[in-house]
Design a protein around this motif. Structure first.
Motif, short mmCIF file in Angstrom:
data_model
loop_
_atom_site.label_atom_id
_atom_site.label_comp_id
_atom_site.label_asym_id
_atom_site.label_seq_id
_atom_site.Cartn_x
_atom_site.Cartn_y
_atom_site.Cartn_z
N THR A 28 -46.64 -90.55 21.17
CA THR A 28 -46.41 -91.34 19.96
C THR A 28 -47.19 -92.64 20.04
OG1 THR A 28 -44.22 -90.36 19.75
CG2 THR A 28 -44.64 -92.39 18.52
N TYR A 31 -51.18 -91.58 19.93
CA TYR A 31 -51.70 -90.80 18.81
C TYR A 31 -50.89 -90.94 17.53
CZ TYR A 31 -53.80 -88.72 22.95
OH TYR A 31 -54.43 -88.55 24.15
N VAL A 33 -48.04 -89.58 16.83
CA VAL A 33 -47.36 -88.33 16.48
C VAL A 33 -45.91 -88.44 16.96
CG1 VAL A 33 -47.32 -85.82 16.78
CG2 VAL A 33 -49.51 -87.03 16.68
N ALA A 34 -44.98 -88.38 16.01
CA ALA A 34 -43.56 -88.50 16.34
C ALA A 34 -43.04 -87.24 17.01
CB ALA A 34 -42.76 -88.78 15.07
N ASP A 36 -40.54 -85.47 16.43
CA ASP A 36 -40.02 -84.43 15.53
C ASP A 36 -41.13 -83.72 14.75
OD1 ASP A 36 -40.68 -86.59 13.93
OD2 ASP A 36 -38.85 -86.49 12.72
N ASN A 37 -42.36 -84.13 14.95
CA ASN A 37 -43.50 -83.51 14.29
C ASN A 37 -43.87 -82.23 15.04
OD1 ASN A 37 -46.19 -82.84 13.47
ND2 ASN A 37 -46.53 -84.96 12.85
N PRO A 38 -44.09 -81.12 14.33
CA PRO A 38 -44.47 -79.88 15.02
C PRO A 38 -45.76 -80.02 15.84
CG PRO A 38 -43.90 -79.42 12.74
CD PRO A 38 -43.91 -80.91 12.90
N LEU A 39 -46.62 -80.97 15.51
CA LEU A 39 -47.84 -81.19 16.27
C LEU A 39 -47.57 -81.81 17.65
CD1 LEU A 39 -50.28 -82.49 13.53
CD2 LEU A 39 -50.21 -80.23 14.59
N PHE A 40 -46.35 -82.32 17.83
CA PHE A 40 -46.01 -82.96 19.10
C PHE A 40 -46.16 -81.98 20.27
CE2 PHE A 40 -43.31 -84.99 22.29
CZ PHE A 40 -43.70 -86.31 22.16
#
Length: 118
Positions: A28, A31, A33-34, A36-40
């Motif tokens: 996070t 990048y 990206v949280a 809970d984001n599927p990209l995590f």
């Protein structure tokens, strides 16, 4: 003595992204990206691959026989990101990463020269 130092510089460049494998919160921070984001999950996998690049650099620092392969691995990692970054229009949130990789290219060129010189 110069070659191990150059390899350790390349290892250092890849250390923070590799650290994200063990400290997912770094994803996070680096990048945006949280969790809970599927990209995590994909970014966690990316961190594992950076751990492999980091390990290849450390290996090459101390085992000369591994240097040619390590040049290829590190080169693919750094150069592919830079090409993709520029093809994507140089997105501002990734500028710092691109600058670090760009700064590492002369070091990569140095280890490549040593590894493949006749």
């Amino acid at each position: 003595m110069l070659q191990p130092i150059l390899w350790l510089v390349l290892a250092a460049i890849h250390a923070i992204p590799a650290l994200a494998f063990f400290r997912p919160g770094t994803i996070t921070t680096l990048y945006g990206v949280a969790a809970d984001n599927p990209l995590f999950l994909l970014m966690q996998h990316r961190a594992a691959l950076f751990l492999a690049v980091f390990a290849a650099c450390l290996w090459a620092a101390f085992v000369p026989e591994g240097r040619r392969l390590a040049v290829i691995v590190v080169g693919i990692s750094m150069l592919s990101f830079l090409v993709l970054y520029w093809q994507a229009g140089s997105p501002a949130p990734l500028k710092r990463i691109a600058l670090v990789d760009l700064a590492g290219l002369p070091v990569l060129a140095g280890v490549a020269w040593f590894a493949f010189r006749p």
